[in-house]
Design an enzyme around this catalytic site. Structure first.
Site, PDB file in Angstrom:
ATOM      1  N   ARG A 194       0.807  -1.234   0.000  1.00  0.00           N
ATOM      2  CA  ARG A 194       0.000   0.000   0.000  1.00  0.00           C
ATOM      3  C   ARG A 194       0.838   1.282   0.000  1.00  0.00           C
ATOM      4  O   ARG A 194       0.328   2.353   0.292  1.00  0.00           O
ATOM      5  CB  ARG A 194      -0.969   0.026   1.202  1.00  0.00           C
ATOM      6  CG  ARG A 194      -1.965  -1.136   1.246  1.00  0.00           C
ATOM      7  CD  ARG A 194      -2.827  -1.170  -0.017  1.00  0.00           C
ATOM      8  NE  ARG A 194      -3.951  -2.078   0.092  1.00  0.00           N
ATOM      9  CZ  ARG A 194      -3.931  -3.359  -0.323  1.00  0.00           C
ATOM     10  NH1 ARG A 194      -2.825  -3.862  -0.853  1.00  0.00           N
ATOM     11  NH2 ARG A 194      -5.000  -4.109  -0.218  1.00  0.00           N
ATOM     12  N   LEU A 195       2.121   1.186  -0.346  1.00  0.00           N
ATOM     13  CA  LEU A 195       2.953   2.379  -0.447  1.00  0.00           C
ATOM     14  C   LEU A 195       2.879   2.861  -1.902  1.00  0.00           C
ATOM     15  O   LEU A 195       3.849   2.801  -2.660  1.00  0.00           O
ATOM     16  CB  LEU A 195       4.391   2.075  -0.018  1.00  0.00           C
ATOM     17  CG  LEU A 195       5.221   3.285   0.445  1.00  0.00           C
ATOM     18  CD1 LEU A 195       4.593   3.912   1.680  1.00  0.00           C
ATOM     19  CD2 LEU A 195       6.658   2.883   0.720  1.00  0.00           C
TER      20      LEU A 195
END
Length: 218
Positions: A194-195
């Site tokens: 989720r970066l």
């Protein structure tokens, strides 16, 4: 329904690609065109589908899926019955936001800005190139208005076909097009854990024409 439906453990990771500042076209319309073409090449079933959000005069929001039909350096265009809920909302609050999502490439594009109506000439040109069935459906329907049942809706089409047996059904003046005039684009590339990569294009406050690009945190 009894009990909670729990999707807190439903997830997948985003593994397709990365997005770097050096990869971006300085023109967001060209960047959008590249990503749209890549989505189609990756097998997106509806690459031109966009979630279009509008709001009424009181600020109550609405959203639905419409199909992008054409775009250039001025804006993104679609067609609809202007008597519809979105047409009524745009009449009193001519602002919109659109989102394109292409899971095949783990990509999303958000667009915000004012909306203007397309000319009758543009609406006629697109209406005439639609398939016959789509022309009759558009002419028969008063979009978003109640109707008793499916049979009544189909009867409206049948009646129009009887009056226009050669298929030359005219465009209802209430059916037309809109253009979203982007003031902001955001390009989102899904990344592992989720970066994600996010880049915002916004109009320069100095010129109102040039685009300023800024990375955003996910």
């Amino acid at each position: 329904m009894e009990g909670e439906i729990d999707h807190r453990s439903t997830r997948r990771d985003f593994i397709h690609s990365a997005l770097h500042r050096r990869d971006l076209n300085p023109d967001p319309f060209r960047q959008f065109a590249d990503w749209l073409a890549a989505a189609a090449a990756a097998g997106s079933f509806d690459a031109t589908a966009m979630a279009l959000a509008t709001a009424d005069a009181e600020g109550h929001p609405d959203v639905r899926i419409v199909l992008l039909k054409h775009f250039d350096e001025h804006g993104l265009c679609w067609y609809t019955d202007q008597r519809s809920q979105k047409g009524q909302q745009l009449a009193v609050n001519p602002q919109a936001a659109a989102v394109f999502y292409w899971p095949e490439n783990d990509r999303q594009v958000r667009v915000n800005g004012p909306v203007e109506s397309l000319s009758a000439t543009e609406a006629d040109a697109y209406f005439q190139q639609r398939p016959s069935g789509s022309r009759f459906a558009a002419a028969a329907s008063e979009q978003s208005q109640p109707i008793a049942n499916r049979a009544a809706l189909e009867q409206r089409v049948t009646d129009l076909q009887a009056r226009h047996p050669t298929g030359d059904v005219p465009r209802n003046p209430a059916w037309g097009g809109y253009r979203l005039l982007p003031e902001r684009f955001e390009f989102w590339q899904g990344r592992r854990s989720r970066l994600h990569d996010r880049f915002l294009y916004r109009r320069s406050e100095d010129t109102g024409e040039d685009w300023v690009i800024q990375r955003l945190m996910p």
